[in-house]
Design an enzyme around this catalytic site. Structure first.
Site, PDB file in Angstrom:
ATOM      1  N   TYR A 139       0.857  -1.193   0.000  1.00 19.84           N
ATOM      2  CA  TYR A 139       0.000   0.000   0.000  1.00 19.84           C
ATOM      3  C   TYR A 139       0.895   1.245   0.000  1.00 19.84           C
ATOM      4  O   TYR A 139       1.386   1.659   1.043  1.00 19.84           O
ATOM      5  CB  TYR A 139      -0.896  -0.050   1.236  1.00 19.84           C
ATOM      6  CG  TYR A 139      -2.102   0.875   1.224  1.00 19.84           C
ATOM      7  CD1 TYR A 139      -2.205   1.946   0.335  1.00 19.84           C
ATOM      8  CD2 TYR A 139      -3.148   0.669   2.110  1.00 19.84           C
ATOM      9  CE1 TYR A 139      -3.311   2.769   0.336  1.00 19.84           C
ATOM     10  CE2 TYR A 139      -4.266   1.495   2.119  1.00 19.84           C
ATOM     11  CZ  TYR A 139      -4.342   2.541   1.228  1.00 19.84           C
ATOM     12  OH  TYR A 139      -5.439   3.368   1.238  1.00 19.84           O
ATOM     13  N   LYS A 187      -2.148   5.054  -3.192  1.00 23.59           N
ATOM     14  CA  LYS A 187      -3.114   6.053  -2.718  1.00 23.59           C
ATOM     15  C   LYS A 187      -2.879   7.314  -3.538  1.00 23.59           C
ATOM     16  O   LYS A 187      -1.810   7.928  -3.460  1.00 23.59           O
ATOM     17  CB  LYS A 187      -2.870   6.322  -1.231  1.00 23.59           C
ATOM     18  CG  LYS A 187      -3.710   7.405  -0.604  1.00 23.59           C
ATOM     19  CD  LYS A 187      -5.199   7.205  -0.736  1.00 23.59           C
ATOM     20  CE  LYS A 187      -5.696   5.958  -0.073  1.00 23.59           C
ATOM     21  NZ  LYS A 187      -7.135   5.756  -0.102  1.00 23.59           N
ATOM     22  N   HIS A 323     -10.467  -3.283   2.604  1.00 17.52           N
ATOM     23  CA  HIS A 323     -10.009  -1.932   2.929  1.00 17.52           C
ATOM     24  C   HIS A 323      -9.225  -1.945   4.241  1.00 17.52           C
ATOM     25  O   HIS A 323      -9.402  -2.821   5.076  1.00 17.52           O
ATOM     26  CB  HIS A 323     -11.265  -1.061   3.081  1.00 17.52           C
ATOM     27  CG  HIS A 323     -11.039   0.220   3.799  1.00 17.52           C
ATOM     28  ND1 HIS A 323     -11.196   0.350   5.164  1.00 17.52           N
ATOM     29  CD2 HIS A 323     -10.664   1.435   3.340  1.00 17.52           C
ATOM     30  CE1 HIS A 323     -10.929   1.603   5.509  1.00 17.52           C
ATOM     31  NE2 HIS A 323     -10.605   2.281   4.415  1.00 17.52           N
TER      32      HIS A 323
HETATM   33  O1  GKR Z   1      -4.935   6.155   5.421  1.00 16.06           O
HETATM   34  O2  GKR Z   1      -5.186   8.065   4.428  1.00 16.06           O
HETATM   35  C1  GKR Z   1      -5.459   6.878   4.571  1.00 16.06           C
HETATM   36  C2  GKR Z   1      -6.443   6.257   3.637  1.00 16.06           C
HETATM   37  O3  GKR Z   1      -6.937   7.203   2.734  1.00 16.06           O
HETATM   38  C3  GKR Z   1      -7.547   5.626   4.414  1.00 16.06           C
HETATM   39  O4  GKR Z   1      -8.098   6.531   5.322  1.00 16.06           O
HETATM   40  C4  GKR Z   1      -8.626   5.114   3.540  1.00 16.06           C
HETATM   41  O5  GKR Z   1      -9.619   4.641   4.400  1.00 16.06           O
HETATM   42  O6  GKR Z   1      -7.279   3.212   2.985  1.00 16.06           O
HETATM   43  C5  GKR Z   1      -8.317   3.989   2.702  1.00 16.06           C
HETATM   44  C6  GKR Z   1      -9.020   3.768   1.425  1.00 16.06           C
HETATM   45  O7  GKR Z   1      -9.866   4.592   1.058  1.00 16.06           O
HETATM   46  O8  GKR Z   1      -8.777   2.778   0.771  1.00 16.06           O
HETATM   47 MG    MG Z   2     -10.189   3.240  -0.789  1.00 14.56          MG
END
Ligand code: GKR
Ligand code: MG
Length: 428
Positions: A139, A187, A323
């Site tokens: 990730y 991301k 998720h």
């Molecule tokens: O950790 O910033 C983060 C992610 O954006 C998380 O909050 C999301 O819940 O992992 C995530 C997703 O949308 O897949």
């Molecule tokens: Mg997501």
């Protein structure tokens, strides 16, 4: 019931929500039975989730941990198919799903109790495992320099600053060398879409077709931009990858899918933003807005509900992935056990686990190994992990000194990156 509010150092990761604060908040739950068994689970942290669990204390005292369906029924009234889809809240914060989150924390601890009582791993008491090794994805996040924590409590920065394509490839290379992941998630929604397109292309060039790629901008793109990105990355995302929550709303995603299919581009769309509850599934399916649902036992109502979701997705011809949010080893084991017992799990699960360090782990014996991209089901009863009470006390101590009780990536972004920053959907 013992509730432990703890903090976990978290690096300055970026997303369309903003910036991760130096510490993420988690709650560790212990349920003790009158015959001396302790079941554990891990859930969202801060005042809200703890208050919701506290409110259940009387109901749980004296409860039979085997009678979970009754508790679920009392806590989760059927939801009608209204306009539920959330596109603006942090995942795990939809008020409509609060009872599902609270129930999940209790259910997982009860399943740990049951597993310990009968001497079987949790995956084998919820129907039985279909795999011993559960695959997770690498990730990747764009990030600022820093490994998380603050003051004298700073963590080492393993990955450095990652704000362009070459450094994202470096991050992936490091993470894959260390954990052996075989699927990659980026991301997105952080840098202009053309930069993120270049990053996916660079990752594809570096790792080839053997490493399926997914990108998740958390709704930062308009329909038009999503279609443009989907078109540009047709080759890179096909072959086992997907486009996750490219734009806001189910209608938006349906439109993106229609436009791509009209170009003979069948890249599937995945969601953990527009689909967070069973009530969202019928519209997501009938509008062909979402082809892959991201489950998460923490907010889908626990492990048994995730198994139901897995079955439902199979029946509807939809894929299932998982998720994650910043978490420690108790959550990782809950995710692993349920994934092991879901026949229709069609992708490697997400996990933030590589972003946390041994200094914060509350599991006795330290970090849970991820080898060849997989977590192995331990040959032990329940979740297969116990708590390290010294580590738990350190987590509680850090929590007591922390000034915030709720995740606020937007505020963090304004403090550290841009005083005028606002979450805009869609941004591009
Ligand atoms: O950790 O910033 C983060 C992610 O954006 C998380 O909050 C999301 O819940 O992992 C995530 C997703 O949308 O897949
Ligand atoms: Mg997501």
């Amino acid at each position: 019931m013992h509730l432990h509010s703890i903090t976990v150092a978290d690096p300055p990761l970026r997303s369309s929500y903003g910036l991760h604060a130096p510490y993420a908040l988690r709650t560790i739950i212990e349920l003790k039975t009158d015959d001396g068994i302790t079941g554990i689970s891990e859930t969202y942290g801060g005042d809200g989730p703890v208050a919701a669990l506290e409110a259940l204390r009387d109901r749980l005292t004296g409860m039979d941990p085997f009678r979970l369906a009754e508790l679920y029924q009392q806590m989760n009234q059927p939801v009608s198919d209204g306009d539920r889809s959330q596109t603006y809240l942090l995942p795990g914060e939809n008020p409509l799903d609060q009872n599902a989150r609270t129930f999940a924390a209790i259910e997982i601890a009860c399943l740990d109790i049951i597993g310990k009582a009968i001497g079987k791993p949790v995956c084998d008491i919820i129907g039985g495992r279909v795999r011993d090794l559960v695959p997770f994805s690498a990730y990747l996040f764009y990030k600022h320099a820093g490994g998380g924590g603050s003051g004298n409590d700073r963590r080492e920065d393993e990955y450095g600053e990652v704000l362009d394509s070459p450094s994202a490839v470096r991050e992936a290379t490091q993470m894959i060398a260390r954990y052996g992941f075989r699927e990659i998630k980026l991301k997105g929604g952080v840098l202009p879409p053309d930069v993120e397109i270049s990053t996916i292309r660079a990752l594809h060039q570096e790792f080839g077709d053997a490493y399926p790629l997914r990108i998740d901008p958390n709704c930062a793109w308009s329909v038009e931009t999503s279609v443009r990105v989907g078109r540009s990355l047709h080759q890179e995302l096909s072959g086992g990858g997907y486009l996750e929550d490219p734009c806001p709303t189910l209608d938006g995603m349906a439109e993106v899918h229609r436009c791509l299919v009209a170009e003979n581009n069948h890249t599937p769309l995945a969601s953990n933003v527009a689909v967070t509850n069973f009530a969202d599934v019928p519209r997501a399916r009938s509008r062909e807005a979402v082809q892959i649902v991201l489950c998460d036992p923490h907010y889908w109502g626990g492990m048994r509900q995730v198994q139901h979701l897995s079955h439902l997705c199979g029946v509807l011809g939809m894929g299932l992935s998982m998720h994650s949010n910043s978490h420690l080893g108790v959550s990782l084991m809950a995710m692993t056990h349920v994934a092991a017992a879901c026949p229709n799990l069609t992708y490697a699960c997400d996990t933030h686990y590589p972003w946390q360090t041994a200094a914060d782990e509350v599991v006795a014996g330290g970090r849970i190994p991820i080898e060849n991209g997989c977590v192995r089901i331990p040959d032990k009863p329940g979740l297969g992990v116990e708590l390290d009470y010294d580590q738990l006390a350190r987590g509680r101590e850090r929590y007591s000194k922390l000034s915030y009780r709720k995740r606020d990536d937007e505020a963090e972004m304004r403090t550290h990156v841009d005083p005028n920053w606002k979450r805009i959907l869609p941004r591009w």
